[in-house]
Design an enzyme around this catalytic site. Structure first.
Site, PDB file in Angstrom:
ATOM      1  N   SER A 285       0.040   3.788  -2.704  1.00  0.00           N
ATOM      2  CA  SER A 285      -0.474   2.597  -1.742  1.00  0.00           C
ATOM      3  C   SER A 285      -2.049   2.780  -1.157  1.00  0.00           C
ATOM      4  O   SER A 285      -2.837   2.941  -2.078  1.00  0.00           O
ATOM      5  CB  SER A 285       0.505   2.402  -0.455  1.00  0.00           C
ATOM      6  OG  SER A 285       0.320   1.076  -0.303  1.00  0.00           O
ATOM      7  N   HIS A 426       8.051  -1.229  -2.992  1.00  0.00           N
ATOM      8  CA  HIS A 426       6.765  -0.420  -2.637  1.00  0.00           C
ATOM      9  C   HIS A 426       7.244   0.946  -1.984  1.00  0.00           C
ATOM     10  O   HIS A 426       7.884   0.774  -0.743  1.00  0.00           O
ATOM     11  CB  HIS A 426       5.994  -1.135  -1.517  1.00  0.00           C
ATOM     12  CG  HIS A 426       4.849  -0.801  -1.219  1.00  0.00           C
ATOM     13  ND1 HIS A 426       3.822  -0.653  -2.025  1.00  0.00           N
ATOM     14  CD2 HIS A 426       4.352  -0.095  -0.134  1.00  0.00           C
ATOM     15  CE1 HIS A 426       2.842  -0.221  -1.627  1.00  0.00           C
ATOM     16  NE2 HIS A 426       2.930   0.222  -0.558  1.00  0.00           N
TER      17      HIS A 426
HETATM   18  C1  GCU Z   1      -0.648  -2.877   3.357  1.00  0.00           C
HETATM   19  C2  GCU Z   1      -1.929  -3.085   2.642  1.00  0.00           C
HETATM   20  C3  GCU Z   1      -1.666  -2.340   1.326  1.00  0.00           C
HETATM   21  C4  GCU Z   1      -1.762  -1.099   1.256  1.00  0.00           C
HETATM   22  C5  GCU Z   1      -0.428  -0.649   2.178  1.00  0.00           C
HETATM   23  C6  GCU Z   1       0.039   0.716   2.261  1.00  0.00           C
HETATM   24  O1  GCU Z   1       0.553  -3.327   2.977  1.00  0.00           O
HETATM   25  O2  GCU Z   1      -1.835  -4.478   2.480  1.00  0.00           O
HETATM   26  O3  GCU Z   1      -3.226  -2.888   0.523  1.00  0.00           O
HETATM   27  O4  GCU Z   1      -1.574  -0.511   0.070  1.00  0.00           O
HETATM   28  O5  GCU Z   1      -0.450  -1.173   3.351  1.00  0.00           O
HETATM   29  O6  GCU Z   1      -0.809   1.500   2.141  1.00  0.00           O
HETATM   30  O7  GCU Z   1       1.109   0.967   2.746  1.00  0.00           O
END
Ligand code: GCU
Length: 446
Positions: A285, A426
């Site tokens: 992420s 995710h």
């Molecule tokens: C949020 C953000 C993402 C990122 C994520 C994370 O959702 O919008 O760009 O990758 O956090 O780091 O968990």
């Protein structure tokens, strides 16, 4: 390989993009992932993501193999001396901000090195002071190595979100006392880790399995480098590097996290139990974005792995699918430099797109992992980015992604560039780690 998504998109399709978005807000039928998974949001909440392939704007990607002079790059030497430095400079100037140049006044202390995890591991904790100021920022690298290793071990290096103790229930991991994003589920109380934080994130870190497959794992808490909130860069490492802070290409938080990975690497290459030529940088992420930028800049990383890194990471910005440049800048202004804000709703003006970030890893092995339900991170856009980095790998005589079309869920593909999209959302799952290790086996042991 065409760098355009398609030759035309009807005007009607483009003009309906806005109205569809408005309808989505009304019926709450899309954008449901728009940031429910993050507590540090600071921007407006009226964003609705596009999840419709038919509404992706017409775009043409910049060609990584055409230099700013317009010349085509046809040999490795020109790539190395002209084009790669140009792309690195573009990322500093337009996306992540300027990275401080060394030498740095870091110092290192091995705090402990002892058997752990019922004897299968050697656990080390190594404190790295990031500046000459003894009261300044420092991180602790938690390093697990297989106790059975007969020599220097290939090792994964990854930042973590909630401190080293969150990675494993091992009671002897030092508990961080630093500021952390609030998270009741992980025992973070008043922005600090507690005993309840121990092992809270262990599902993402299959330590015993990593050791069993003959790899080491090094991890450190990203907030030790720069706490993840927008404070005008008054904490973390930024105040110590005033020459790169302030101004349009000010050093960002992602820039600082990436820099921290390189400072961890400075230690790892000196540890006789770690193979200095086989350190793999991995991140999930926002930390996947940082891992890519670290791997792009620092060629000591032998393999670079992005997991669900999405916008500003592996996903193509010009697709504007899921999280967009405008949205990420709005909610996380400190992650990027001020210049990047210009490209919200204006992606076509960006001199780079994310396939170029990936291409900076060439000729080293690169792995991009997506999750099919992680639409916010645009899994298909992550695939396309990996695919469009291919020509730079081919310039080196290395294998690009071995497929042209987005592979089926659960069907990893591995050239020198590798990719999978797995089932689910995710996260970092055992499936992802198994594929990272398969990829490492192929390239380091094949
Ligand atoms: C949020 C953000 C993402 C990122 C994520 C994370 O959702 O919008 O760009 O990758 O956090 O780091 O968990």
């Amino acid at each position: 390989m065409p760098l355009s998504n398609r030759s035309t998109l009807s005007r009607t399709a483009r003009s309906t993009r806005l109205s569809t978005v408005i309808v989505c807000i009304l019926v709450l039928a899309c954008g449901s992932e728009a940031d429910t998974r993050d507590a540090t949001t600071s921007g407006s909440d009226d964003f609705a993501a596009n999840y419709d392939e038919a509404l992706i704007p017409d775009y043409t990607l910049p060609d990584p193999l055409v230099s700013l002079s317009g010349a085509h790059v046809t040999d490795v030497d020109t790539w190395r001396t002209v084009r790669r430095p140009e792309i690195l400079a573009s990322y500093e100037q337009h996306v992540f901000g300027e990275t401080p140049k060394g030498p740095f006044e870091t110092s290192t202390e091995v705090l402990s090195a002892e058997p752990a995890l019922a004897g299968v591991a050697i656990r080390k904790e190594v404190r790295v002071q990031l500046t000459a100021d003894p009261a300044g920022p420092a991180f602790i690298i938690l390093l697990y190595l297989p106790n059975s290793a007969s020599g220097p071990t290939p090792t994964f290096l990854a930042l973590n979100f909630y401190g080293n103790a969150s990675v494993h229930a091992d009671p002897d991991i030092t508990l961080s006392a630093e500021w952390m994003r609030q998270n009741d589920d992980f025992g973070i109380v008043d922005n600090r880790a507690t005993e309840a934080t121990r092992g809270a994130r262990s599902s993402r870190w299959p330590v015993e399995r990593i050791l069993e497959r003959g790899y080491g794992l090094a991890t450190l808490y990203y907030g030790d480098i720069d706490p993840d909130y927008d404070d005008g860069f008054e904490n973390g490492v930024h105040p110590y590097f005033n020459d790169v802070v302030g101004g349009p290409n000010s050093w960002s938080s992602i820039g600082a996290w990436s820099w921290g990975l390189s400072r961890a690497m400075d230690y790892l290459v000196t540890d006789a139990d770690v193979d200095p030529d086989q350190v793999m940088v991995m991140g999930h992420s926002r930390l996947g974005k940082a891992a890519l930028w670290a791997g792009a800049q620092d060629e000591r990383f032998a393999i670079v792995i992005s997991n669900d890194s999405g916008a500003g990471g592996a996903a193509l910005s010009r697709r504007a699918y899921g999280e967009t440049v405008a949205r990420i800048n709005d909610v996380f202004p400190h992650w990027f430099n001020p210049v990047f804000k210009r490209y919200g709703e204006n992606e076509s003006e960006l001199p780079v797109d994310q396939h170029m970030l990936l291409s900076l890893v060439a000729p080293r092995p690169l792995y991009v992992a997506s999750a099919i339900e992680d639409r916010w991170a645009d899994p298909r856009g992550e695939f396309l980015s990996a695919r469009h980095a291919g020509p730079v790998y081919q310039l080196f005589g290395e294998d690009p992604l071995p497929v042209e079309e987005w592979p089926d869920v659960g069907t990893p593909v591995m050239g020198t560039v590798g990719y999978h999209v797995r089932a689910g959302g995710h996260d970092v799952l055992p499936y992802d780690w198994e594929r990272f290790m398969d990829f490492a086996d192929k390239h380091l042991r094949g």
